[in-house]
Design an enzyme around this catalytic site. Structure first.
Site, PDB file in Angstrom:
ATOM      1  N   HIS A 453     -11.789  -3.166   1.498  1.00  0.00           N
ATOM      2  CA  HIS A 453     -11.102  -2.878   0.378  1.00  0.00           C
ATOM      3  C   HIS A 453     -11.960  -2.574  -0.902  1.00  0.00           C
ATOM      4  CE1 HIS A 453      -7.671  -3.730  -2.491  1.00  0.00           C
ATOM      5  NE2 HIS A 453      -7.380  -2.702  -2.054  1.00  0.00           N
ATOM      6  N   GLU A 465     -13.717  -6.392  -1.152  1.00  0.00           N
ATOM      7  CA  GLU A 465     -13.174  -7.306  -0.279  1.00  0.00           C
ATOM      8  C   GLU A 465     -13.415  -6.873   1.209  1.00  0.00           C
ATOM      9  OE1 GLU A 465      -9.506  -9.342  -2.540  1.00  0.00           O
ATOM     10  OE2 GLU A 465      -9.068  -7.280  -1.693  1.00  0.00           O
ATOM     11  N   ASN A 503      -5.368  -8.041  -5.137  1.00  0.00           N
ATOM     12  CA  ASN A 503      -4.177  -7.429  -5.417  1.00  0.00           C
ATOM     13  C   ASN A 503      -3.119  -8.401  -5.495  1.00  0.00           C
ATOM     14  OD1 ASN A 503      -5.128  -4.881  -5.777  1.00  0.00           O
ATOM     15  ND2 ASN A 503      -4.512  -4.223  -3.797  1.00  0.00           N
TER      16      ASN A 503
HETATM   17  P1  NAI Z   1      -4.922   9.666  -2.431  1.00  0.00           P
HETATM   18  O1  NAI Z   1      -3.037   9.958  -1.948  1.00  0.00           O
HETATM   19  O2  NAI Z   1      -5.456   9.798  -3.586  1.00  0.00           O
HETATM   20  O3  NAI Z   1      -5.636  10.351  -1.384  1.00  0.00           O
HETATM   21  C1  NAI Z   1      -5.213  10.129   0.379  1.00  0.00           C
HETATM   22  C2  NAI Z   1      -6.014  11.503   0.789  1.00  0.00           C
HETATM   23  O4  NAI Z   1      -5.855  11.333   2.180  1.00  0.00           O
HETATM   24  C3  NAI Z   1      -5.384  12.813   0.489  1.00  0.00           C
HETATM   25  O5  NAI Z   1      -6.399  13.766   0.082  1.00  0.00           O
HETATM   26  C4  NAI Z   1      -4.735  13.362   1.747  1.00  0.00           C
HETATM   27  O6  NAI Z   1      -4.990  14.740   1.871  1.00  0.00           O
HETATM   28  C5  NAI Z   1      -5.502  12.904   2.787  1.00  0.00           C
HETATM   29  N1  NAI Z   1      -4.929  12.315   4.199  1.00  0.00           N
HETATM   30  C6  NAI Z   1      -3.641  12.169   4.239  1.00  0.00           C
HETATM   31  N2  NAI Z   1      -3.469  11.973   5.885  1.00  0.00           N
HETATM   32  C7  NAI Z   1      -4.662  12.262   6.156  1.00  0.00           C
HETATM   33  C8  NAI Z   1      -5.332  12.434   7.737  1.00  0.00           C
HETATM   34  N3  NAI Z   1      -4.439  12.344   8.548  1.00  0.00           N
HETATM   35  N4  NAI Z   1      -6.480  12.888   7.813  1.00  0.00           N
HETATM   36  C9  NAI Z   1      -7.043  13.300   6.885  1.00  0.00           C
HETATM   37  N5  NAI Z   1      -6.835  12.946   5.400  1.00  0.00           N
HETATM   38  C10 NAI Z   1      -5.779  12.371   5.230  1.00  0.00           C
HETATM   39  O7  NAI Z   1      -4.723   7.962  -1.968  1.00  0.00           O
HETATM   40  P2  NAI Z   1      -5.800   6.729  -2.333  1.00  0.00           P
HETATM   41  O8  NAI Z   1      -5.274   6.384  -3.844  1.00  0.00           O
HETATM   42  O9  NAI Z   1      -7.035   7.430  -2.567  1.00  0.00           O
HETATM   43  O10 NAI Z   1      -5.675   5.912  -1.500  1.00  0.00           O
HETATM   44  C11 NAI Z   1      -6.002   5.746  -0.118  1.00  0.00           C
HETATM   45  C12 NAI Z   1      -6.248   4.502   0.484  1.00  0.00           C
HETATM   46  O11 NAI Z   1      -6.772   3.621  -0.266  1.00  0.00           O
HETATM   47  C13 NAI Z   1      -4.676   3.946   0.632  1.00  0.00           C
HETATM   48  O12 NAI Z   1      -4.596   3.029   1.902  1.00  0.00           O
HETATM   49  C14 NAI Z   1      -4.452   3.021  -0.568  1.00  0.00           C
HETATM   50  O13 NAI Z   1      -3.826   1.895  -0.358  1.00  0.00           O
HETATM   51  C15 NAI Z   1      -6.104   2.561  -0.799  1.00  0.00           C
HETATM   52  N6  NAI Z   1      -6.652   1.805  -1.882  1.00  0.00           N
HETATM   53  C16 NAI Z   1      -6.187   2.874  -3.060  1.00  0.00           C
HETATM   54  C17 NAI Z   1      -6.473   2.448  -4.437  1.00  0.00           C
HETATM   55  C18 NAI Z   1      -6.326   2.959  -5.647  1.00  0.00           C
HETATM   56  O14 NAI Z   1      -6.645   2.344  -6.520  1.00  0.00           O
HETATM   57  N7  NAI Z   1      -5.801   4.139  -5.463  1.00  0.00           N
HETATM   58  C19 NAI Z   1      -7.268   1.139  -4.456  1.00  0.00           C
HETATM   59  C20 NAI Z   1      -7.602   0.368  -3.158  1.00  0.00           C
HETATM   60  C21 NAI Z   1      -7.416   0.912  -2.113  1.00  0.00           C
END
Ligand code: NAI
Length: 668
Positions: A453, A465, A503
């Site tokens: 994480h 994490e 978190n």
């Molecule tokens: P985001 O929405 O910015 O990006 C997600 C990406 O995944 C998009 O580019 C999308 O096109 C792609 N995607 C979706 N389904 C897919 C698939 N089947 N195969 C390949 N690509 C696919 O999301 P973000 O914010 O980057 O979050 C991603 C993960 O990280 C989530 O699990 C979130 O909980 C976690 N996370 C997010 C944080 C944040 O501050 N945004 C912090 C720590 C963890």
């Protein structure tokens, strides 16, 4: 042979010898420690060595003294374990007095004293070499010089302020002390902290020998630099420095750089006077709560590094070189680029080509910022590849999923990729709120999945994490920690509970800020209050940065969201997800939130900050009691390094304890 009018004591931390050319060599190699630091015993032994050299020099039996290290680092600084005995300003002055005298004696020795530097030469170590006549450093990758003191809430206290000004001039020296920057050998030579460079450590002895025989003595800063000590230039410089420092830190939170500027402004015209005033200004900083808490933060970071599982020799050594990241959004793109900055190869997979392009562009921006030479930047660019169909997945040592936060989508992805992984590769999810056990449900080998994480923004937050799911195998957790260390981050092993540690502790604070916003507090006031408390940014701005969809999801998973709608879920419904969509609590332009100008009474901000922070402190206590991590110190470490929680307050649990102690003192 050393003749014995004053016999040397039995040396434990130094080796002393005199060669056939009558050059005395003092090799610093602290007993039982992997790193050299200046503590009481090494300083006492150095005192005896200097006394012996003085005596021999008087008799013409030595021509000079060379200080070197017997370890990979030169001197990493003062031994901060010994700082704890500093409970009063008088005690600080008493403890400082012998080393201050010792450095004066080194400076006045009748024969040349040469420092031959390999590895880190920081803080007190740099102060020591500045008292020598001549400084030679090698150009090796690991050699760095600098004054990290302001990070510990102090400034150089062994007359390093005046000696650095004398050698490098006020502008260079003050910049070095105020920014705590580590200088590469060439940069240190350019500003005058070093007099001579040799290509590798193999050349140090020869160069030092020659410097002694030629009686080298550094001339110090040139006249142009020295002019800057004079009035009125000095006053002007001090004003500029104050302005620059204010743009970075608040004086009420971090007073040390401001006291250093005051010292320079008042006394910098006469280095003799500045020398005696240095201790006067240094002592109150050393006993301040800020410095104590910053030292605590330093120790917590050391503890995290020390507790991380180490590489095991032999067959199962895990040396990650290739990383495959799935999801090129906010997190995935930065994770991949960060791995590349750390020297690895990374492939980035996404369903959307546009996201992949954006991801690569973000990577290039990071390379430009973090890597110095064009060659390094180009090499990094070549190590980051877009991989829309996951061709690189079977070769990866570490696979990190960072796609949308939806259980069914993640489950089907993992099912799909499990077969393609190479044996021994780490399989990780970056989920913030889903249960690891649920994600692993469809896997043939659920023991393989762990959580990695990361925090947003990835390049800035030093913590990751490492989530140990109920099913996760210990060896996978160990390998994940090794990977985190290899990308120069600190791993914190957490239990798989909702919100993990960071978190879980942060979400109640964010939800409180939403509640305050709904009760009519302006968003600027909420964010200002938190910043005044010492948070790196306000909670509403932070939520916009993280993504309101993610925050809403975390709030719901942790059972913190109210029944029905709140502002957060409404904004998500409207597609206003924060920075990534251009609007959330704020409208975002050119990567910055547009704020309304407003000033509030400091007391009002303090009251509001106390209300915002309270749920965070309560939850930190509950997380400690639930053993989400192994100790209370690790709770503080996680929250500081994962959220940027006001470092000068020493962590949430420590802060609450201090508050409670103050309250009971007032009540008594
Ligand atoms: P985001 O929405 O910015 O990006 C997600 C990406 O995944 C998009 O580019 C999308 O096109 C792609 N995607 C979706 N389904 C897919 C698939 N089947 N195969 C390949 N690509 C696919 O999301 P973000 O914010 O980057 O979050 C991603 C993960 O990280 C989530 O699990 C979130 O909980 C976690 N996370 C997010 C944080 C944040 O501050 N945004 C912090 C720590 C963890």
């Amino acid at each position: 042979m050393i003749h014995d009018k004053t016999p040397l004591p039995d040396l434990k931390d130094w080796r002393f010898s005199i060669d056939v050319e009558n050059i005395a060599w003092a090799i610093f190699d602290r007993e039982g420690e992997s790193v050299n630091s200046l503590g009481r015993r090494p300083l006492e032994e150095l005192d005896a060595i200097v006394a012996k050299t003085e005596e021999l020099a008087r008799d013409g039996a030595v021509k000079g003294l060379v200080l070197m290290s017997g370890k990979d680092n030169f001197i990493a600084g003062a031994d901060i374990r010994e700082f704890e005995e500093f409970d009063t300003e008088e005690k600080v002055k008493e403890v400082l007095s012998p080393p201050l005298e010792l450095l004066d004696r080194i400076e006045k020795l009748r024969v040349p004293v040469v420092a031959a530097i390999h590895g880190y030469c920081l803080g007190g170590g740099l102060e020591l070499v500045l008292a020598c006549d001549w400084r030679i450093a090698d150009r090796e990758e690991g050699t760095r010089l600098g004054f990290p003191e302001v990070k510990l809430g102090i400034f150089p206290g062994l007359n390093g302020t005046i000696r650095s000004i004398r050698q490098a001039g006020p502008l260079n020296a003050m910049t070095a002390m105020l920014t705590a920057k580590f200088y590469r050998p060439t940069a240190a030579r350019a500003i005058g902290l070093v007099d001579q460079l040799v290509p590798t450590h193999h050349g140090l002895r020869w160069a030092a020998r020659k410097a002694v025989l030629k009686k080298r003595h550094s001339k110090g800063a040139g006249w142009l630099q020295r002019m800057m000590q004079m009035s009125p230039i000095r006053g002007y410089l001090a004003g500029q420095m104050r302005k620059k420092t204010k743009a970075k830190v608040r004086e009420d939170h971090y007073p040390a750089p401001f006291r250093l500027i005051d010292l320079f402004e008042q006394y910098g015209g006469d280095l003799k006077e500045m020398k005696s005033e240095e201790t006067e200004a240094f002592a109150p900083l050393m006993v301040s709560d800020t410095s104590r808490n910053l030292r605590r933060v330093f120790k917590l970071s050391e503890m995290l590094k020390a507790e991380a599982p180490k590489q095991e020799k032999g067959m199962d050594a895990f040396r990650p070189l290739r990383v495959h990241v799935i999801g090129a959004g906010t997190m995935g793109a930065d994770i991949a680029a960060w791995c590349v900055v750390s020297g690895m190869q990374a492939s980035l997979q996404d369903l959307s080509e546009e996201q992949l392009e954006k991801g690569l562009a973000r990577g290039q921006k990071l390379f430009k910022k973090r890597l110095r030479s064009k060659r390094d930047q180009d090499a990094a660019k070549a190590r980051l590849v877009a991989d829309p169909h996951g061709k690189h997945l079977p070769r990866a040592d570490v696979v990190i999923e960072a796609i949308v936060e939806k259980l069914d989508v993640k489950q089907s992805l993992f099912k799909d990729i499990e077969e393609k992984l190479k044996p021994g590769a780490v399989l990780a999810t970056n989920t913030s709120s889903l249960k690891l056990e649920d994600i692993a449900e469809g896997l043939k080998d659920p023991g393989r999945l762990i959580g990695l994480h990361f925090f947003n923004p990835v390049p800035q937050l030093p913590l990751v994490e490492v989530v140990r799911g109920e099913q996760s195998r210990e060896d996978e957790v160990r390998k994940a920690c090794l990977f985190v260390t290899a990308i120069n981050k600190m791993p914190l092993i957490v239990r798989s509970v909702p919100g993990f540690l960071v978190n879980r502790v942060l979400a109640p604070y964010m939800m409180e800020s939403v509640a305050q916003f709904e009760s009519g507090q302006p968003r600027e006031k909420i964010d200002q209050a938190a910043e005044k408390f010492g948070m790196p940014m306000g909670p509403l701005e932070l939520m916009d940065m993280v993504g309101l969809d993610i925050c809403d999801h975390v709030g719901k998973t942790l059972g913190l969201a109210p029944e029905g709608e709140n502002t957060l879920s409404r904004l998500v419904k409207e597609g206003k997800l924060g920075k990534k969509t251009g609007e959330g609590f704020y409208v975002w332009k050119d990567g910055k939130p547009l704020r309304e100008e407003a000033e509030y009474e400091p007391e009002e901000l303090d009251r509001l900050a106390a209300e915002l922070i309270k749920p965070l402190l309560d939850e930190a206590e509950r997380a400690r009691d639930d053993h989400v991590v192994e100790s209370g110190d690790l709770v503080d470490a996680g929250v500081i390094f994962g959220t940027g929680f006001a470092p000068f307050r020493g962590g949430p649990l420590h802060y609450r304890e201090t508050q409670n102690a103050q309250d009971s003192a007032v009540a008594a």
